[in-house]
Every structure is written in C-alpha cells, then in structure tokens.
Design a protein around this motif. Structure first.
Motif, PDB file in Angstrom:
ATOM      1  N   THR A 263      29.677  29.614  53.996  1.00 45.55           N
ATOM      2  CA  THR A 263      30.855  30.416  53.658  1.00 45.55           C
ATOM      3  C   THR A 263      30.548  31.293  52.444  1.00 45.55           C
ATOM      4  N   LEU A 264      31.137  32.463  52.452  1.00 45.64           N
ATOM      5  CA  LEU A 264      31.023  33.397  51.335  1.00 45.64           C
ATOM      6  C   LEU A 264      32.427  33.897  51.002  1.00 45.64           C
ATOM      7  N   ASP A 265      32.832  33.740  49.751  1.00 43.51           N
ATOM      8  CA  ASP A 265      34.203  34.046  49.327  1.00 43.51           C
ATOM      9  C   ASP A 265      34.123  34.884  48.060  1.00 43.51           C
ATOM     10  N   PHE A 266      34.608  36.131  48.133  1.00 42.67           N
ATOM     11  CA  PHE A 266      34.648  36.953  46.919  1.00 42.67           C
ATOM     12  C   PHE A 266      36.084  37.371  46.643  1.00 42.67           C
ATOM     13  N   PHE A 267      36.424  37.490  45.362  1.00 46.14           N
ATOM     14  CA  PHE A 267      37.825  37.685  44.994  1.00 46.14           C
ATOM     15  C   PHE A 267      37.934  38.368  43.636  1.00 46.14           C
ATOM     16  N   THR A 268      39.143  38.850  43.363  1.00 44.32           N
ATOM     17  CA  THR A 268      39.492  39.372  42.046  1.00 44.32           C
ATOM     18  C   THR A 268      40.970  39.094  41.824  1.00 44.32           C
TER      19      THR A 268
END
Length: 228
Positions: free
Chosen positions: A166-171
């Motif tokens: 899984t790859l999760d990117f956020f701001t």
C-alpha cells in the motif's frame, strides 16, 4: 521531490493494473511506516496500522518516535539544535472516509487526533519571553519540553499494488493546544530584537498553534477477509 512523487504515482498506478483478486476496500489490515517526519522541526519516525471497517470507512492508529539519533535531522525551518537528550513520543488516532474509490485505489478525507510529548536540551540559543514579542531570552545551554493536543483535517490518496503493498500520501491542516517551556539555563541573559518569523519552539507558554501536515506511508496488507 515533486518528480519523486510523480514517479511513485506512475509506478503505483501501473502496478495496480496487474494486481489480481485483492480489493483494497474489502475488510483488511495493514501496517505501514512514514519517514517524511524525519525532516520536520521535531524529527520522528511514524509507524502504525489501518483497518478497513466497511466499504468507505477505516480507522487507524499511528505512533511517532524520536530519539537522540534524530535530534539534528530536521531540515525544514530554522529550529534549535537538539544536541542532548532529544526524545519525542506521539499518538495519532485517525478515521478516514473514502469519497472516491476503485478496487485498487481511493481518495479520502480524514480527521487525525494528536497527542505529543517532546523534551530535549539545546546549546547556545534563545527564545522569546512569554509576555513580549520583541524581548529575547538568551542562554548558552537550556532544557526544553513541549506537549501538544490537537486535531488535523486531511485529504489524500491510497493505492494498492502487487496485491500486498500500500502507498498512502496525504496533506492537511490543523490546530493544537501547545504548551512549551525552557528550564535549567546556563548563562542566562536578554536582548531586544525585531523578528520576522520564528518556529514554535522559540516561544514559551500555552497557546494555539497551526499545523501543516504531509506524509507518505508505505505499508503492507497483513490480513484480508476472504470472499464468502
């Protein structure tokens, strides 16, 4: 940095098209790590887990740990140099709602709580007096401690590829109640200044502070509910 994120996104989307039989939104559990906070003013490594609760909701818990090895690794903003005894521990519970989803990807909004405690010692430095914006307290050495309780609103995207990764990117943006103090001064003094901008670790006392949050979590599914 922008090119790295773009390359990762292309790899994830391309790899997702070859995944077979695993739905990111079936009930599952992952474990993940986020190394981006190593460059923050209070450096830490964050690791945690996320569980899908249904077709659109998930809950997670992340822990942040900072040790003396990370004390001088911050590269964002100008912050004191934590040259002795740097320790940080934080707990970040989180709930997500996926408003757009496919089998291998989803975009979400989230609410993340924050409970953090940090302490360290710094060499020659200064901070602003708690009753003045222009009076600086200067010293050759001092101890520092800080606690935070806050809430952060976030948005991001999560992807699955190779049926497992899984790859999760956020701001996101948030607010916290921050309480910080210096003590055990060596060669204490004062001076006047006209600051333009200083980080939160240069101010003492209790106050409300703003947060800009961003990260990149790399994880692995450790459990997925079988199809009935």
């Amino acid at each position: 940095m922008k090119s790295i994120f773009t390359a990762l996104l292309i790899i994830v989307i391309s790899s997702s098209s070859y995944s077979q039989g695993v739905d990111l939104f079936r009930r599952n559990l992952d474990v993940h790590v986020d190394l981006v906070p190593v460059i923050f003013p209070d450096p830490a490594i964050r690791f945690g887990s996320e569980m899908m609760l249904g077709k659109r909701w998930s809950a997670g818990l992340n822990l942040g740990v900072g040790t003396y090895i990370l004390g001088n690794r911050a590269i964002l903003f100008s912050e004191p140099s934590w040259n002795r005894g740097y320790q940080l521990f934080e707990i970040r519970p989180e709930i997500k709602f996926y408003w757009f989803k496919r089998e291998k990807m989803g975009w979400y909004i989230a609410a993340e709580g924050l409970l953090s405690s940090m302490k360290a010692s710094t060499g020659k430095g200064y901070h602003f007096a708690n009753d003045s914006d222009s009076l600086e307290v200067v010293f050759d050495r001092a101890d520092f401690q800080k606690t935070k309780i806050g809430l952060i609103g976030k948005m991001g995207g999560r992807f699955l590829f190779n049926d497992r990764i899984t790859l999760d990117f956020f701001t996101g943006l948030g607010l916290s109640n921050t309480n910080s103090s210096y003590s055990n001064y060596v060669n204490l003094g004062s001076r006047r200044s006209d600051p333009f901008f200083e980080g939160e670790n240069y101010t003492v006392g209790e106050r409300i502070t703003a947060h800009l949050s961003f990260g990149l979590r790399i994880g692995m599914l450790v459990w997925t509910k079988k199809e009935e």
